[in-house]
Design a protein around this motif. Structure first.
Motif, mmCIF file in Angstrom:
data_model
loop_
_atom_site.group_PDB
_atom_site.id
_atom_site.type_symbol
_atom_site.label_atom_id
_atom_site.label_comp_id
_atom_site.label_asym_id
_atom_site.label_seq_id
_atom_site.Cartn_x
_atom_site.Cartn_y
_atom_site.Cartn_z
ATOM 1 N N TYR A 53 0.766 -1.249 0.032
ATOM 2 C CA TYR A 53 -0.171 0.031 0.080
ATOM 3 C C TYR A 53 0.874 1.456 0.087
ATOM 4 O O TYR A 53 1.766 1.317 0.774
ATOM 5 C CB TYR A 53 -0.991 -0.095 1.293
ATOM 6 C CG TYR A 53 -1.881 -0.926 1.168
ATOM 7 C CD1 TYR A 53 -3.191 -0.558 0.448
ATOM 8 C CD2 TYR A 53 -2.014 -2.266 1.604
ATOM 9 C CE1 TYR A 53 -4.395 -1.448 0.502
ATOM 10 C CE2 TYR A 53 -2.906 -3.193 1.610
ATOM 11 C CZ TYR A 53 -4.046 -2.826 1.046
ATOM 12 O OH TYR A 53 -5.075 -3.691 0.935
ATOM 13 N N TYR B 206 -4.205 7.723 -10.558
ATOM 14 C CA TYR B 206 -5.009 7.197 -9.439
ATOM 15 C C TYR B 206 -6.013 8.433 -8.996
ATOM 16 O O TYR B 206 -5.512 9.618 -9.325
ATOM 17 C CB TYR B 206 -4.116 6.892 -8.206
ATOM 18 C CG TYR B 206 -3.282 5.475 -8.292
ATOM 19 C CD1 TYR B 206 -3.732 4.262 -8.181
ATOM 20 C CD2 TYR B 206 -2.189 5.484 -9.022
ATOM 21 C CE1 TYR B 206 -3.150 3.002 -8.255
ATOM 22 C CE2 TYR B 206 -1.572 4.507 -9.221
ATOM 23 C CZ TYR B 206 -1.934 2.935 -8.753
ATOM 24 O OH TYR B 206 -1.332 2.067 -9.040
ATOM 25 N N ARG B 207 -7.071 8.101 -8.266
ATOM 26 C CA ARG B 207 -7.635 8.914 -7.527
ATOM 27 C C ARG B 207 -7.164 9.238 -6.204
ATOM 28 O O ARG B 207 -6.547 8.199 -5.397
ATOM 29 C CB ARG B 207 -9.089 8.580 -7.625
ATOM 30 C CG ARG B 207 -10.086 8.457 -8.669
ATOM 31 C CD ARG B 207 -11.119 7.671 -8.562
ATOM 32 N NE ARG B 207 -12.264 8.356 -7.857
ATOM 33 C CZ ARG B 207 -12.675 8.088 -6.848
ATOM 34 N NH1 ARG B 207 -12.169 7.021 -5.955
ATOM 35 N NH2 ARG B 207 -13.743 8.726 -6.096
ATOM 36 N N ALA B 208 -7.176 10.391 -5.694
ATOM 37 C CA ALA B 208 -6.630 10.740 -4.327
ATOM 38 C C ALA B 208 -7.034 11.980 -3.944
ATOM 39 O O ALA B 208 -7.955 12.741 -4.446
ATOM 40 C CB ALA B 208 -4.968 10.921 -4.394
ATOM 41 N N GLU C 140 -6.303 12.804 -10.186
ATOM 42 C CA GLU C 140 -7.634 12.970 -10.283
ATOM 43 C C GLU C 140 -8.086 13.290 -8.924
ATOM 44 O O GLU C 140 -7.884 12.346 -7.861
ATOM 45 C CB GLU C 140 -8.335 11.818 -10.621
ATOM 46 C CG GLU C 140 -9.801 11.780 -10.854
ATOM 47 C CD GLU C 140 -10.648 10.641 -11.298
ATOM 48 O OE1 GLU C 140 -11.854 10.591 -10.959
ATOM 49 O OE2 GLU C 140 -9.866 9.771 -11.891
ATOM 50 N N VAL D 132 -10.292 13.914 -5.542
ATOM 51 C CA VAL D 132 -11.441 13.875 -4.907
ATOM 52 C C VAL D 132 -11.628 14.471 -3.450
ATOM 53 O O VAL D 132 -10.776 14.268 -2.758
ATOM 54 C CB VAL D 132 -11.825 12.264 -4.531
ATOM 55 C CG1 VAL D 132 -13.206 12.045 -4.164
ATOM 56 C CG2 VAL D 132 -11.532 11.545 -5.953
ATOM 57 N N VAL E 272 -9.709 8.485 0.534
ATOM 58 C CA VAL E 272 -9.955 7.991 -0.958
ATOM 59 C C VAL E 272 -9.081 6.932 -1.072
ATOM 60 O O VAL E 272 -8.127 6.777 -0.739
ATOM 61 C CB VAL E 272 -9.662 9.024 -1.976
ATOM 62 C CG1 VAL E 272 -9.696 8.728 -3.334
ATOM 63 C CG2 VAL E 272 -10.659 10.456 -1.566
ATOM 64 N N ILE E 273 -9.850 5.654 -1.490
ATOM 65 C CA ILE E 273 -9.123 4.327 -1.772
ATOM 66 C C ILE E 273 -9.168 4.123 -3.265
ATOM 67 O O ILE E 273 -10.386 4.021 -3.654
ATOM 68 C CB ILE E 273 -9.694 3.255 -0.944
ATOM 69 C CG1 ILE E 273 -9.739 3.404 0.454
ATOM 70 C CG2 ILE E 273 -8.944 1.799 -1.224
ATOM 71 C CD1 ILE E 273 -10.620 2.644 1.343
ATOM 72 N N ASP E 274 -8.079 3.935 -3.837
ATOM 73 C CA ASP E 274 -8.217 3.612 -5.434
ATOM 74 C C ASP E 274 -7.107 2.451 -5.486
ATOM 75 O O ASP E 274 -5.840 2.830 -5.509
ATOM 76 C CB ASP E 274 -7.724 4.793 -6.276
ATOM 77 C CG ASP E 274 -7.927 4.413 -7.693
ATOM 78 O OD1 ASP E 274 -8.122 3.422 -7.951
ATOM 79 O OD2 ASP E 274 -7.818 5.343 -8.515
ATOM 80 N N ARG E 275 -7.471 1.179 -5.416
ATOM 81 C CA ARG E 275 -6.587 0.064 -5.614
ATOM 82 C C ARG E 275 -5.877 0.083 -4.348
ATOM 83 O O ARG E 275 -6.212 0.159 -3.058
ATOM 84 C CB ARG E 275 -5.834 0.050 -6.891
ATOM 85 C CG ARG E 275 -6.515 -0.157 -8.120
ATOM 86 C CD ARG E 275 -6.343 0.121 -9.399
ATOM 87 N NE ARG E 275 -6.155 1.744 -9.607
ATOM 88 C CZ ARG E 275 -5.808 2.147 -10.473
ATOM 89 N NH1 ARG E 275 -5.039 1.614 -11.540
ATOM 90 N NH2 ARG E 275 -5.970 3.451 -10.456
ATOM 91 N N ARG F 94 -3.714 2.553 -3.526
ATOM 92 C CA ARG F 94 -3.420 3.721 -2.990
ATOM 93 C C ARG F 94 -4.365 4.390 -2.139
ATOM 94 O O ARG F 94 -5.735 4.377 -2.299
ATOM 95 C CB ARG F 94 -3.403 4.641 -4.175
ATOM 96 C CG ARG F 94 -1.793 5.230 -4.789
ATOM 97 C CD ARG F 94 -0.987 3.799 -5.178
ATOM 98 N NE ARG F 94 -0.090 4.367 -5.791
ATOM 99 C CZ ARG F 94 0.896 3.541 -6.365
ATOM 100 N NH1 ARG F 94 0.847 2.169 -5.987
ATOM 101 N NH2 ARG F 94 2.079 3.592 -6.723
#
Length: 244
Positions: free
Chosen positions: A103, A123-125, A141, A143, A148-151, A153
């Protein structure tokens, strides 16, 4: 096999630097310290004391060169990120650890450091609300959410979101029951006296005051981010030429 099933010994690296915001990582540390079989490392370029932006001093226990391969790379934020966004050795450490970490995570403006190291592109963050536009400049990207959880990250917004982030990661690693037990153990039951903890809910005069007070700091940081963006673009062009 899921991460929840296979974690036996978890190595978590908390990256420190001068003028870090202490609550960015100390709230998170309280959660991490209660995870099963977790080994925490307070990482820095040297073992010299680290002074936070508020004046508290912390002692790193592991240098970057001594650090093991990390399961979790965690980067807090603070005023000190300004110098680190252009610190090649610092960013190289993040890149090396980030490529193999299970992670890759940050709270507050620590997200800008991950982005400067090229670890958030695609990634979204999220980050502190004052710096969301700067994170976007770095090709991320953005948010405007607490966590924020993106895979693999995971990023948290400003300062106090470190506890929320820590609990979210605990749930990812060990399931909701463990995360909930930690939450109860630290009695994380926020009941703020005011509803002004975000730009969406703060009274207009309060929002204006905080925005104005940070204007000079944000402009300096914007100039740094623009230089970082230019450097990233140059590097990407060179890589494209080399590998074409």
């Amino acid at each position: 096999m899921s991460v929840k099933e296979q974690v036996c010994s978890l190595s978590i690296g908390i990256v420190l630097f001068p003028n870090v915001t202490q609550l960015d990582f100390t709230g998170t540390y309280e959660v991490f310290a209660r995870l099963p079989n977790a080994q925490l490392y307070l990482l820095a370029q040297t073992l010299e004391p680290i002074r936070s932006d508020g004046g508290l001093t912390f002692l790193p226990d592991t240098t970057f060169t001594q650090a093991p391969a990390l399961d979790v790379l965690f980067v807090p934020g603070g005023p000190g990120i300004n110098g680190k966004m252009e610190d090649e050795k610092f960013l190289e450490f993040l890149k090396i650890q980030g490529k193999q970490a299970r992670y890759v995570t940050a709270v507050c403006t620590g997200s800008l450091l991950l982005a400067a190291a090229g670890l958030l592109q695609g990634y979204r963050a999220t980050t502190h609300w004052l710096s969301l536009d700067l994170l976007e400049m770095l090709g991320v990207e953005t948010v405007a959410e607490r966590v924020v959880i993106d895979r693999n990250r995971i990023t948290g917004s400003g300062v106090t979101a470190g506890i929320d982030f820590g609990l979210a990661l605990a749930a990812e690693l060990f399931g909701d029951a463990i995360a909930q037990a930690i939450q109860l153990g630290i009695e994380y039951n926020p009941q703020p006296p005011f509803n002004s903890g975000s730009p969406q809910t703060a009274p207009a005069p309060v929002l204006a005051r905080v925005t104005a007070a940070s204007q000079n700091v944000q402009e300096i940081r914007r100039q740094i981010v623009q230089r970082v963006v230019t450097q990233l673009q140059t590097t990407n062009k060179l890589n494209h030429i080399y590998f074409a």
